[in-house]
Design an enzyme around this catalytic site. Structure first.
Site: not given
Length: 363
Positions: A40, A42, A45, A61, A166
């Protein structure tokens, strides 16, 4: 127990595949053998230094797998159950949780990457390793709080189930829980990555029309059309005019699913008076955006931030799984690549180049 995992060390944008130690589940926690993990934005990042976390960190996650052991006091799941992991485990005790708003729980320690008691169940050469958002799904095994392991039917494939945890929950939840889009209402989605495509699936689910997808990548726009977009646009300086022409004056809803300051700032120009702009993509920390506040007020436009699509995992994950099994939520079409754990760095490189819808690690 030992497991192969993708570990991030501070200062590096590359993950290392290392053998970690995984503790047995303690009171209120669950040991899960992962079947799949999403890759993902995220996670990216963190790798790119946009967000700071405890280090070293087992990344991932979005995960789904099978419960293999439970700790004392666990009653929601049992060994053999298939579960989707929630990356924001609710405490079930704070005011937000008791009012049904688990997505803004104030008692969760998920963002600290620790269990409720402040410990981590992972180690590397005897030293603590932190599971990203207390999930750490880029590993063969994970230990999570009971509230983070949501039982779903075994008929749901692990790769599909991992994305429900997610991107699907965020995208569909943003449409249904936050924006509350009705059938026939118009929407534009800026960014056709995993979350953007999930938003489009949510808009298709509720009967929005027209549904406009905006992205620079033609392959992603093609995927958007397959998942329900009625119009696609490669953005340019006349984007607002194009959206206005298609919708007859501006969309009723505009979703930003990238997390870029410039695209977030463009949202008010894409909606009609009285419309709603929704920030879904997560920008780097300390990246303020600016708007013409007077123009927003005078036109009655609304700006909405969303976290996790206002998802309540125990309520929403089973619903999303049921919609998939009923053929109404084609999550499998979102998966562009199924990869091995050893290929995870290549998947992040492809993401940085704007390629692929979603890569999923299959264990």
């Amino acid at each position: 127990m030992r497991a192969q995992a993708a570990v991030h060390f501070e200062g590096s944008s590359e993950l290392q595949i290392r053998e970690i130690e995984v503790a047995e589940p303690g009171p209120g926690t669950v040991l899960v053998k992962l079947g799949a993990s999403g890759v993902c934005g995220s996670d990216r990042h963190v790798l790119d230094g946009d967000w700071q976390l405890p280090s070293p960190t087992v990344m991932g996650h979005e995960g789904a797998g099978e419960v293999v052991a439970i700790g004392e006091g666990v009653i929601d799941v049992e060994p053999g159950d298939h579960v989707i992991l929630s990356w924001f485990y609710p405490c079930r005790r704070c005011t937000a949780c008791l009012s049904g708003r688990a997505y803004v729980c104030t008692g969760s320690r998920s963002e600290e990457c620790v269990l409720p008691d402040g410990t981590t169940p992972l180690a590397l050469d005897g030293e603590p390793v932190y599971p990203y958002l207390t999930a750490g799904t880029m590993s063969e095994y994970a230990v999570v709080p009971e509230s983070a392991a949501i039982k779903v039917p075994k008929e749901v494939p692990y790769d599909v189930a991992s994305l429900i945890g997610c991107s699907i929950a965020t995208g569909v939840g943003t449409v249904v829980n936050d924006a509350e889009v009705d059938a026939g209402e118009s929407a534009v989605v800026v960014g056709a990555g995993g979350v953007g495509l999930s938003i489009i699936m949510g808009l298709q689910l509720v009967g929005a029309n027209p549904i406009i997808a905006v992205d620079l990548n033609e392959d992603k726009l093609s995927a958007a059309r397959e998942l329900g977009a009625t119009h696609t646009i490669v953005p340019g300086p006349d984007l607002a005019a194009q959206v206005a022409e298609i919708t007859g004056g501006g969309a009723e809803y505009a979703f930003e699913a990238i997390g870029r300051v410039q695209t977030i700032e463009s949202l008010p120009g894409l909606i009609a008076p009285g419309g709603t702009a929704i920030i879904v993509g997560l920008p780097p920390a300390d990246a303020p955006v600016s708007f013409d506040a007077l123009a927003l007020a005078e036109t009655g436009k609304r700006l909405l931030g969303t976290n996790y699509g206002s998802t309540v995992p125990g309520r929403d994950f089973p619903k999303l799984a049921a919609l998939y099994l009923a053929g109404r939520l084609p999550v499998d079409k979102l998966i562009s690549e199924r990869i091995q754990l050893s290929e995870v760095n290549e998947a992040f490189d492809a993401m940085r180049r704007g390629e692929r819808a979603r890569s999923v690690i299959v264990f």
